[in-house]
Design a protein around this motif. Structure first.
Motif, short mmCIF file in Angstrom:
data_model
loop_
_atom_site.label_atom_id
_atom_site.label_comp_id
_atom_site.label_asym_id
_atom_site.label_seq_id
_atom_site.Cartn_x
_atom_site.Cartn_y
_atom_site.Cartn_z
N LEU A 154 -4.63 8.86 1.82
CA LEU A 154 -4.29 10.03 1.03
C LEU A 154 -5.46 11.00 0.99
N ASN A 155 -5.17 12.27 1.05
CA ASN A 155 -6.21 13.30 0.98
C ASN A 155 -6.28 13.83 -0.45
N LEU A 156 -6.85 13.01 -1.33
CA LEU A 156 -6.97 13.36 -2.74
C LEU A 156 -8.43 13.18 -3.16
N PRO A 157 -8.98 14.11 -3.92
CA PRO A 157 -10.42 14.05 -4.25
C PRO A 157 -10.81 12.86 -5.11
N TRP A 158 -9.88 12.28 -5.84
CA TRP A 158 -10.19 11.17 -6.73
C TRP A 158 -9.81 9.81 -6.13
N VAL A 159 -9.38 9.82 -4.86
CA VAL A 159 -9.05 8.58 -4.15
C VAL A 159 -10.03 8.43 -2.99
N ASN A 160 -10.76 7.32 -2.97
CA ASN A 160 -11.78 7.10 -1.94
C ASN A 160 -11.47 5.85 -1.13
N TYR A 161 -11.75 5.92 0.16
CA TYR A 161 -11.56 4.80 1.08
C TYR A 161 -12.92 4.38 1.61
N ILE A 184 -8.34 0.48 6.10
CA ILE A 184 -7.14 1.31 5.99
C ILE A 184 -7.23 2.42 7.04
N PRO A 185 -6.29 2.50 7.99
CA PRO A 185 -6.36 3.52 9.04
C PRO A 185 -6.45 4.93 8.46
N GLY A 186 -7.24 5.78 9.10
CA GLY A 186 -7.45 7.14 8.60
C GLY A 186 -6.17 7.93 8.45
N GLU A 187 -5.24 7.74 9.39
CA GLU A 187 -4.00 8.52 9.34
C GLU A 187 -3.09 8.08 8.20
N GLU A 188 -3.38 6.94 7.58
CA GLU A 188 -2.57 6.44 6.47
C GLU A 188 -3.20 6.77 5.11
N TRP A 211 0.10 11.36 -9.32
CA TRP A 211 -0.85 11.53 -10.41
C TRP A 211 -1.76 12.72 -10.16
N ASP A 212 -2.31 13.27 -11.26
CA ASP A 212 -3.25 14.38 -11.09
C ASP A 212 -4.68 13.89 -10.95
N GLY A 213 -4.94 12.64 -11.33
CA GLY A 213 -6.25 12.06 -11.14
C GLY A 213 -7.32 12.52 -12.10
N SER A 214 -6.94 13.22 -13.14
CA SER A 214 -7.95 13.74 -14.06
C SER A 214 -8.59 12.66 -14.90
N GLU A 215 -7.89 11.55 -15.12
CA GLU A 215 -8.40 10.50 -15.99
C GLU A 215 -8.71 9.20 -15.26
N VAL A 216 -8.51 9.17 -13.94
CA VAL A 216 -8.72 7.92 -13.21
C VAL A 216 -9.43 8.17 -11.88
N GLU A 217 -9.98 7.10 -11.32
CA GLU A 217 -10.49 7.08 -9.96
C GLU A 217 -9.85 5.89 -9.26
N PHE A 218 -9.63 6.01 -7.98
CA PHE A 218 -9.05 4.89 -7.24
C PHE A 218 -9.85 4.68 -5.96
N VAL A 219 -10.18 3.41 -5.70
CA VAL A 219 -11.00 3.05 -4.54
C VAL A 219 -10.26 2.00 -3.71
N PHE A 220 -10.16 2.25 -2.41
CA PHE A 220 -9.61 1.27 -1.48
C PHE A 220 -10.77 0.65 -0.70
N ILE A 221 -10.83 -0.68 -0.72
CA ILE A 221 -11.83 -1.41 0.06
C ILE A 221 -11.08 -2.22 1.12
N GLY A 222 -11.37 -1.94 2.37
CA GLY A 222 -10.68 -2.63 3.45
C GLY A 222 -10.39 -1.67 4.59
N ILE A 276 0.83 -1.20 0.00
CA ILE A 276 0.00 0.00 0.00
C ILE A 276 0.87 1.26 0.00
N GLU A 277 1.99 1.23 0.69
CA GLU A 277 2.88 2.40 0.71
C GLU A 277 3.37 2.74 -0.68
N GLU A 278 3.80 1.74 -1.43
CA GLU A 278 4.26 1.98 -2.80
C GLU A 278 3.11 2.48 -3.67
N LEU A 279 1.94 1.91 -3.48
CA LEU A 279 0.77 2.33 -4.24
C LEU A 279 0.40 3.78 -3.92
N HIS A 280 0.44 4.14 -2.66
CA HIS A 280 0.17 5.52 -2.27
C HIS A 280 1.17 6.49 -2.89
#
Length: 384
Positions: free
Chosen positions: A257-264, A251-255, A238-249, A228-232
């Motif tokens: 990413l604060n990015l609008p196109w990445v959802n936990y 994942i501690p809040g402090e870990e 990335w700028d996220g303009s062409e993709v969305e990323f979703v984490f299911i599981g 997950i660290e490498e993935l983060h």
């Protein structure tokens, strides 16, 4: 046949690959006429009560399966306590096993749960054949960092001993088979090679067309070996303009990413809800340093997703350039390269990868694999 299944938990009361595998054996072995007795545990108060009642399983399954709940011993606090705790738990399992009125033909031991059984048998106690399934043998695979490597060293001796001393060893293919056969020197006549599987009800009849804005999914726990660290780090570039990323599981809040196109989304336990979420995706990303034969990959393939994964464990048996990208060795650079390649594919090209996932996974259903498991057990029990 009367088979004892010993495990350190059954999904959904305990999370993890072994626990999901145990729940599938619980559901499918009795269909083939097996008299199955499941010895299991759970940890939180709510999970313990649910596990004792087999909440969530159908009344038909409950009527077909006998289960024995075994309280997990109080956890120790010194380094390496997992080995100590699991040994004590195995002893409790053996006590409950010996309390049973009827004899067993075979013991199917998940992880380290068979340790006390093997020790007792070597000390002269009369016990049926014992087959162990240690799944991924992560401690013999690549470590993510120094701490991970030290953890591996603590575990290796115990896992090697139980593998070498068991009557039979269940193995996945590929690098897992190589660890068991070559590194641990287990003879081929003791190895029962059986793949992981997915329920047939998970497999879609067709793929959904790829989205214009590609949706990537990570499904799993927060563990260092999951990459997950490498993935983060890749996503933070990335700028996220062409993709969305979703984490299911979980994942501690402090870990996160604060990015609008990445959802936990947190953990999703209900199968239909998980299917719906996967159906919204295009690509599953599994950038682990070590794995067995991940259920999450099979489930994603069953929902028609392409796969990006590292070449660890038995992953190469289900992921190739036909249905995604197989990363030879995990690094930020190699992971980013694979994600960029698959995100840049034309829609019809990505759709072909997704269709290949569906075709491939149709060979790995629990209806078939559970029968193969039973046939393999019968062949060794009645070999003489």
């Amino acid at each position: 046949m009367r088979i004892a299944l010993t495990t350190d938990g059954v999904y959904p009361y305990v999370l993890g690959g072994i626990q999901r595998h145990s729940s599938m054996l619980l559901k499918h072995l009795p269909v083939h006429g097996v008299e199955l007795v499941v010895f299991h545990t759970a940890y939180s108060e709510s999970a313990i009560q649910a596990a004792k009642n087999l909440d969530g399983f159908s009344e038909e399954i409950k009527s077909q399966v006998e289960h024995v709940f075994v309280e997990y011993p109080k956890r120790a606090k010194f380094p390496g306590h997992y080995i100590y705790d699991s040994h004590n738990y195995s002893k409790r399992l053996l006590e409950k096993f010996m309390d049973q009125d009827k004899a067993f033909d075979f013991v199917y031991a998940q992880g380290l749960t068979g340790r006390a059984f093997i020790e007792a048998k070597r000390n002269g106690r009369s016990l049926p054949p014992i087959g162990v399934n240690c799944h991924g043998y992560e401690m013999f695979q690549h470590a993510a960092n120094l701490r991970n490597k030290l953890e591996h060293l603590l575990l290796r001796r115990t896992f090697a001993r139980i593998t070498q001393q068991a009557d039979y060893v269940f193995s996945f293919s590929g690098k897992i088979r190589a660890i068991i056969g070559n590194r641990l020197a287990v003879s081929s006549d003791k190895i029962i090679e059986i793949p992981n599987a997915v329920e047939a009800s998970w497999i879609r009849t067709s793929c959904k067309p790829s989205r214009r804005k590609r949706r990537f999914v990570f499904l799993g726990r927060y563990e260092r070996r999951k990459g997950i660290e490498e993935l983060h780090e890749v996503l933070s570039r990335w700028d996220g303009s062409e993709v969305e990323f979703v984490f299911i599981g979980p994942i501690p809040g402090e870990e996160q990413l604060n990015l609008p196109w990445v959802n936990y989304l947190g953990p999703i336990f209900e199968s239909e809800s998980l299917k719906k979420e996967l159906d919204r995706g295009d690509v599953l990303v599994c950038p682990s340093y070590s794995e067995g034969m991940p259920t999450v990959i099979l489930e994603a393939m069953a929902r028609g997703l392409a796969i990006v994964a590292t070449d660890v464990g038995a992953v190469s048996g289900i992921v190739s350039d036909a249905n995604g990208y197989l990363i030879s060795k995990l690094s930020v650079k190699s992971l980013e390269s694979a994600l960029l390649k698959i995100s840049s594919l034309a829609g019809h090209e990505l759709d072909e990868l997704k269709k290949a996932s569906l075709k491939k996974v149709s060979k790995y259903t629990w209806d078939e694999v559970s029968l193969d498991t039973l046939n393999s057990i019968q062949s060794v029990v009645f070999r003489k």
